[in-house]
Write a protein that holds these residues in place. Structure first.
Motif, PDB file in Angstrom:
ATOM      1  N   LEU A 105       0.784  -1.176   0.000  1.00  0.00           N
ATOM      2  CA  LEU A 105       0.077   0.054  -0.086  1.00  0.00           C
ATOM      3  C   LEU A 105       0.855   1.035  -0.071  1.00  0.00           C
ATOM      4  O   LEU A 105       0.577   2.338  -0.597  1.00  0.00           O
ATOM      5  CB  LEU A 105      -1.009   0.031   1.066  1.00  0.00           C
ATOM      6  CG  LEU A 105      -1.768   1.126   1.217  1.00  0.00           C
ATOM      7  CD1 LEU A 105      -2.819   1.225   0.053  1.00  0.00           C
ATOM      8  CD2 LEU A 105      -2.611   1.031   2.711  1.00  0.00           C
ATOM      9  N   LEU A 106       1.786   1.055   0.746  1.00  0.00           N
ATOM     10  CA  LEU A 106       2.879   2.321   0.853  1.00  0.00           C
ATOM     11  C   LEU A 106       3.580   2.444  -0.533  1.00  0.00           C
ATOM     12  O   LEU A 106       3.595   3.565  -0.814  1.00  0.00           O
ATOM     13  CB  LEU A 106       3.752   2.342   2.066  1.00  0.00           C
ATOM     14  CG  LEU A 106       3.380   2.315   3.401  1.00  0.00           C
ATOM     15  CD1 LEU A 106       4.348   2.134   4.238  1.00  0.00           C
ATOM     16  CD2 LEU A 106       2.899   3.780   3.553  1.00  0.00           C
ATOM     17  N   LEU A 107       4.051   1.552  -1.330  1.00  0.00           N
ATOM     18  CA  LEU A 107       4.418   1.787  -2.560  1.00  0.00           C
ATOM     19  C   LEU A 107       3.610   2.293  -3.532  1.00  0.00           C
ATOM     20  O   LEU A 107       4.000   3.071  -4.175  1.00  0.00           O
ATOM     21  CB  LEU A 107       5.015   0.214  -2.883  1.00  0.00           C
ATOM     22  CG  LEU A 107       6.462  -0.169  -2.207  1.00  0.00           C
ATOM     23  CD1 LEU A 107       6.767  -1.504  -2.802  1.00  0.00           C
ATOM     24  CD2 LEU A 107       7.798   0.920  -2.447  1.00  0.00           C
ATOM     25  N   ALA A 108       2.440   1.799  -3.403  1.00  0.00           N
ATOM     26  CA  ALA A 108       1.366   2.479  -4.460  1.00  0.00           C
ATOM     27  C   ALA A 108       0.995   3.913  -3.964  1.00  0.00           C
ATOM     28  O   ALA A 108       0.939   4.522  -5.140  1.00  0.00           O
ATOM     29  CB  ALA A 108       0.074   1.407  -4.230  1.00  0.00           C
ATOM     30  N   LEU A 109       1.160   4.290  -2.945  1.00  0.00           N
ATOM     31  CA  LEU A 109       0.896   5.501  -2.598  1.00  0.00           C
ATOM     32  C   LEU A 109       2.125   6.327  -3.089  1.00  0.00           C
ATOM     33  O   LEU A 109       1.811   7.399  -4.023  1.00  0.00           O
ATOM     34  CB  LEU A 109       0.680   5.788  -1.019  1.00  0.00           C
ATOM     35  CG  LEU A 109      -0.785   5.309  -0.572  1.00  0.00           C
ATOM     36  CD1 LEU A 109      -0.854   5.551   0.890  1.00  0.00           C
ATOM     37  CD2 LEU A 109      -1.913   6.218  -1.213  1.00  0.00           C
ATOM     38  N   MET A 110       3.353   5.877  -2.931  1.00  0.00           N
ATOM     39  CA  MET A 110       4.417   6.722  -3.265  1.00  0.00           C
ATOM     40  C   MET A 110       4.330   7.063  -4.939  1.00  0.00           C
ATOM     41  O   MET A 110       4.648   8.016  -5.504  1.00  0.00           O
ATOM     42  CB  MET A 110       5.540   5.911  -2.870  1.00  0.00           C
ATOM     43  CG  MET A 110       6.162   6.243  -1.606  1.00  0.00           C
ATOM     44  SD  MET A 110       7.527   5.339  -0.867  1.00  0.00           S
ATOM     45  CE  MET A 110       8.747   5.698  -2.246  1.00  0.00           C
ATOM     46  N   TYR A 111       3.883   5.751  -5.357  1.00  0.00           N
ATOM     47  CA  TYR A 111       3.833   6.024  -7.092  1.00  0.00           C
ATOM     48  C   TYR A 111       2.921   6.966  -7.469  1.00  0.00           C
ATOM     49  O   TYR A 111       3.213   7.677  -8.336  1.00  0.00           O
ATOM     50  CB  TYR A 111       3.640   4.605  -7.649  1.00  0.00           C
ATOM     51  CG  TYR A 111       3.423   4.623  -9.118  1.00  0.00           C
ATOM     52  CD1 TYR A 111       4.525   4.631  -9.947  1.00  0.00           C
ATOM     53  CD2 TYR A 111       2.061   4.694  -9.796  1.00  0.00           C
ATOM     54  CE1 TYR A 111       4.179   4.736 -11.182  1.00  0.00           C
ATOM     55  CE2 TYR A 111       1.934   4.836 -10.891  1.00  0.00           C
ATOM     56  CZ  TYR A 111       2.842   4.693 -11.659  1.00  0.00           C
ATOM     57  OH  TYR A 111       2.851   4.860 -13.175  1.00  0.00           O
ATOM     58  N   PHE A 112       1.676   6.816  -6.867  1.00  0.00           N
ATOM     59  CA  PHE A 112       0.663   7.975  -7.230  1.00  0.00           C
ATOM     60  C   PHE A 112       0.820   9.385  -6.801  1.00  0.00           C
ATOM     61  O   PHE A 112       0.585  10.171  -7.421  1.00  0.00           O
ATOM     62  CB  PHE A 112      -0.649   7.496  -6.918  1.00  0.00           C
ATOM     63  CG  PHE A 112      -1.158   6.408  -7.813  1.00  0.00           C
ATOM     64  CD1 PHE A 112      -1.530   6.660  -8.994  1.00  0.00           C
ATOM     65  CD2 PHE A 112      -1.236   4.799  -7.312  1.00  0.00           C
ATOM     66  CE1 PHE A 112      -2.201   5.573  -9.805  1.00  0.00           C
ATOM     67  CE2 PHE A 112      -1.605   4.013  -7.958  1.00  0.00           C
ATOM     68  CZ  PHE A 112      -2.355   4.403  -9.372  1.00  0.00           C
TER      69      PHE A 112
END
Length: 86
Positions: A11-18
């Motif tokens: 979830l943290l990686l997805a948020l960083m990406y977006f």
């Protein structure tokens, strides 16, 4: 159990990406498109704050007239910050 412990990092990686990576890639793409459309006669500002009028353009460089006396400077295309409204 192991799957639930992976949810937070994913979830943290997805948020960083977006929120970080994707917007930066979009700005870089817009900048590349803008400098590819630069043509003679346009007013520009360089990343160093120099304002001038484009005199000539080739594949990698831009020749800019920076004052009314005909002083010319040559810049690499990526050094163009923006094309100023006429």
């Amino acid at each position: 159990m192991q799957f639930t412990s992976l949810i937070l990092p994913i979830l943290l990686l997805a948020l960083m990406y977006f929120f970080l990576i994707r917007p930066q890639q979009k700005r870089a793409k817009e900048h590349r498109e803008m400098i590819s459309r630069v043509e003679a006669g346009q007013r520009i500002t360089t990343i160093g704050g120099i304002k001038g009028t484009v005199k000539a353009v080739d594949e990698t460089t831009v020749v800019v007239t920076v004052n009314g006396h005909g002083t010319e400077m040559t810049f690499e295309k990526p050094a163009i910050k923006q094309v100023d409204p006429s």
